[in-house]
Design a protein around this motif. Sequence first.
Motif, mmCIF file in Angstrom:
data_model
loop_
_atom_site.group_PDB
_atom_site.id
_atom_site.type_symbol
_atom_site.label_atom_id
_atom_site.label_comp_id
_atom_site.label_asym_id
_atom_site.label_seq_id
_atom_site.Cartn_x
_atom_site.Cartn_y
_atom_site.Cartn_z
ATOM 1 N N ILE A 226 81.392 46.319 -66.418
ATOM 2 C CA ILE A 226 81.677 45.951 -65.228
ATOM 3 C C ILE A 226 81.938 44.330 -64.631
ATOM 4 O O ILE A 226 82.987 44.201 -63.808
ATOM 5 N N SER A 227 81.888 43.715 -65.705
ATOM 6 C CA SER A 227 82.504 42.258 -65.545
ATOM 7 C C SER A 227 83.883 42.044 -65.380
ATOM 8 O O SER A 227 84.227 41.142 -65.012
ATOM 9 N N ARG A 228 84.602 43.057 -65.864
ATOM 10 C CA ARG A 228 85.952 42.948 -65.940
ATOM 11 C C ARG A 228 86.401 43.254 -64.519
ATOM 12 O O ARG A 228 87.632 42.624 -64.312
ATOM 13 N N GLU A 229 85.538 43.845 -63.524
ATOM 14 C CA GLU A 229 86.305 44.122 -62.426
ATOM 15 C C GLU A 229 85.189 43.466 -60.978
ATOM 16 O O GLU A 229 85.611 43.631 -59.885
ATOM 17 N N ASN A 230 84.237 43.204 -61.435
ATOM 18 C CA ASN A 230 83.116 42.747 -60.400
ATOM 19 C C ASN A 230 82.148 41.536 -60.991
ATOM 20 O O ASN A 230 81.496 41.898 -61.678
ATOM 21 N N ASN A 231 82.174 40.487 -60.551
ATOM 22 C CA ASN A 231 81.633 39.311 -60.690
ATOM 23 C C ASN A 231 80.138 39.011 -59.708
ATOM 24 O O ASN A 231 79.524 38.233 -59.892
ATOM 25 N N ALA A 232 80.018 40.153 -58.859
ATOM 26 C CA ALA A 232 78.967 39.963 -57.880
ATOM 27 C C ALA A 232 77.694 40.561 -58.422
ATOM 28 O O ALA A 232 76.686 40.613 -57.919
ATOM 29 N N ILE A 233 77.817 41.502 -59.548
ATOM 30 C CA ILE A 233 76.761 42.239 -60.003
ATOM 31 C C ILE A 233 76.098 41.413 -61.268
ATOM 32 O O ILE A 233 76.892 41.118 -62.215
ATOM 33 N N LYS A 234 75.053 41.137 -61.093
ATOM 34 C CA LYS A 234 74.137 40.558 -62.131
ATOM 35 C C LYS A 234 73.259 41.365 -62.543
ATOM 36 O O LYS A 234 72.658 42.115 -62.105
ATOM 37 N N PHE A 235 72.844 40.926 -63.972
ATOM 38 C CA PHE A 235 71.680 41.610 -64.692
ATOM 39 C C PHE A 235 70.533 40.847 -65.194
ATOM 40 O O PHE A 235 71.013 39.953 -65.835
ATOM 41 N N ILE A 236 69.432 41.485 -65.025
ATOM 42 C CA ILE A 236 68.512 40.856 -65.664
ATOM 43 C C ILE A 236 67.606 41.891 -66.577
ATOM 44 O O ILE A 236 67.246 42.846 -66.155
ATOM 45 N N ILE A 237 66.881 41.377 -67.771
ATOM 46 C CA ILE A 237 66.298 42.387 -68.439
ATOM 47 C C ILE A 237 64.918 41.523 -68.937
ATOM 48 O O ILE A 237 64.762 40.286 -69.370
ATOM 49 N N LEU A 238 63.674 42.087 -68.300
ATOM 50 C CA LEU A 238 62.616 41.491 -68.623
ATOM 51 C C LEU A 238 61.588 42.021 -69.792
ATOM 52 O O LEU A 238 61.824 43.213 -70.017
ATOM 53 N N GLY A 239 61.154 41.301 -70.563
ATOM 54 C CA GLY A 239 60.506 41.630 -71.781
ATOM 55 C C GLY A 239 60.327 40.733 -72.738
ATOM 56 O O GLY A 239 60.745 39.448 -72.513
ATOM 57 N N ASP A 240 60.181 41.026 -73.801
ATOM 58 C CA ASP A 240 60.034 40.164 -75.136
ATOM 59 C C ASP A 240 59.985 40.980 -76.287
ATOM 60 O O ASP A 240 59.749 42.125 -76.382
ATOM 61 N N GLY A 241 60.368 40.253 -77.522
ATOM 62 C CA GLY A 241 60.405 41.178 -78.882
ATOM 63 C C GLY A 241 61.201 40.915 -80.027
ATOM 64 O O GLY A 241 61.956 39.647 -79.721
ATOM 65 N N THR A 242 61.122 41.536 -80.770
ATOM 66 C CA THR A 242 61.963 41.206 -81.941
ATOM 67 C C THR A 242 63.367 41.380 -81.919
ATOM 68 O O THR A 242 64.141 40.738 -82.669
ATOM 69 N N GLU A 243 63.954 41.982 -80.890
ATOM 70 C CA GLU A 243 65.348 42.319 -80.687
ATOM 71 C C GLU A 243 65.945 40.999 -79.778
ATOM 72 O O GLU A 243 67.433 41.096 -79.680
ATOM 73 N N ARG A 244 65.381 40.138 -79.280
ATOM 74 C CA ARG A 244 65.696 39.105 -78.464
ATOM 75 C C ARG A 244 66.887 38.405 -78.970
ATOM 76 O O ARG A 244 67.981 38.118 -78.257
ATOM 77 N N ASP A 245 66.834 37.711 -80.408
ATOM 78 C CA ASP A 245 67.930 36.959 -80.888
ATOM 79 C C ASP A 245 69.258 37.950 -80.972
ATOM 80 O O ASP A 245 70.402 37.357 -80.491
ATOM 81 N N ASN A 246 69.145 39.231 -81.219
ATOM 82 C CA ASN A 246 70.402 40.188 -81.441
ATOM 83 C C ASN A 246 70.951 40.324 -79.811
ATOM 84 O O ASN A 246 72.122 40.285 -79.567
ATOM 85 N N LEU A 247 69.927 40.619 -79.087
ATOM 86 C CA LEU A 247 70.724 40.566 -77.485
ATOM 87 C C LEU A 247 71.197 39.480 -77.145
ATOM 88 O O LEU A 247 72.361 39.583 -76.310
ATOM 89 N N GLU A 248 70.813 38.168 -77.439
ATOM 90 C CA GLU A 248 71.342 37.171 -76.889
ATOM 91 C C GLU A 248 72.562 36.644 -77.658
ATOM 92 O O GLU A 248 73.553 36.313 -76.858
ATOM 93 N N ASN A 249 72.624 37.355 -78.814
ATOM 94 C CA ASN A 249 73.931 37.131 -79.528
ATOM 95 C C ASN A 249 75.036 38.107 -78.916
ATOM 96 O O ASN A 249 76.178 37.541 -78.876
ATOM 97 N N MET A 250 74.890 39.161 -78.544
ATOM 98 C CA MET A 250 75.533 39.961 -77.815
ATOM 99 C C MET A 250 76.180 39.602 -76.529
ATOM 100 O O MET A 250 77.500 39.287 -76.210
ATOM 101 N N ILE A 251 75.344 38.726 -75.931
ATOM 102 C CA ILE A 251 75.422 38.304 -74.345
ATOM 103 C C ILE A 251 76.557 36.888 -74.752
ATOM 104 O O ILE A 251 77.544 36.781 -74.168
ATOM 105 N N ARG A 252 76.191 36.286 -75.936
ATOM 106 C CA ARG A 252 77.053 35.060 -76.268
ATOM 107 C C ARG A 252 78.550 35.710 -76.509
ATOM 108 O O ARG A 252 79.568 35.028 -75.880
ATOM 109 N N GLN A 253 78.433 36.582 -77.446
ATOM 110 C CA GLN A 253 79.876 36.901 -78.100
ATOM 111 C C GLN A 253 80.784 37.840 -76.778
ATOM 112 O O GLN A 253 81.982 37.648 -76.882
#
Length: 378
Positions: A226-253
Amino acid sequence: MKEEKPKIAMIIGSLLRYGGTEKHFLQLLQGLGQDFEFTVYHLNPKTGKAYDLISNYSAVVDLNFKGTFSGLFYSINSAFKGLRKQAPDLIYSTSLIGLILILPYSVIFRVPIISARRSLYSSSIFTWSKMIKRLIFWINNIASTKIIGNSEAVEKLTLSEAFSKKKYLTIKNGIDLRNFNKADERKIEKFREEFQLSTNDFIIGSVGNYRKVKNHRQVIEAAKIISRENNAIKFIILGDGTERDNLENMIRQYGLKESVTLTGYRSDLIEALELMDIFVMTSISEGSPNALIEAFAMKKLVIATNVPSINEIIKQGENGFLVELYDNYALANQILRIFEDYDSMKIIKEEAFNTVIKDFDLENNLVKFKNSFYDVIG
């Protein structure tokens, strides 16, 4: 002389994170505390938000289960001592291992067991051999006087393992709709400020612990598209747990730090749901997803994966939308379609709300559990 309330021992795997089973326990403690005297026993010695909430309504006993063979006997002994002190009239267990721990006490003192099956997935069970898994299910089903599930999919799985349909009962999850019309505008604005969300942003939200089974990766993959064609759409993911580092790495990459935010655990769930335009759930498996039902209660448009339990609740195009598991483009395209046609979706929002009224009312849920408990206690 005041009549004593029946005593119920409640067995749970963990009181660390506050998820669906922990919320279910809290509902029983709050809703049926006038009818029964509860004591909660937990296996995982680590505690967190769930412990903080539940310990306000019940005595809590740590069985200190370490997951080892020698630790098993230690925890059985701890359970036996705790239960003998409490002298319960009924044991209600949402943990398969927990049921093994309390079984000697149940057999010796002839205390009936109700076993709850609340999910289709358990990371611990599915790492075991098939033989051990079958043995655990066999003991569970033989030892339980009644087995309570929370969806048709859980019923199907349970009956494929169980010996008697007479033992099984489905009680769907319940929520109190009164809790979902109290969004605090000041908290909403504070949430926006904290995560730099403007009133012009179109917000896609997801709620669920950061675990592989929740499949938050699919949300991030869709955000990348979506980010390739629309920068008005934002995503928030609420929670916590063991996958946080992996998800943050995806977002950064993927270079999505401006459009995807992991908020961590939030106590202001109602306010977070209120500011979402679309609620997304991309789970691999769910027993009966509270977060989705709560989004319905807030009259949110919902997109979720077409997997058992979820597809019992969502009727495609009527009260929400289904996409296939791992189909990132299908999810992205459905989000974009709703974004373009958002104002025409009011009927779907209302139908989502009506689904909660019809199928997931907390009072009905509590009455069914109360009757089940009394039925087994006798």
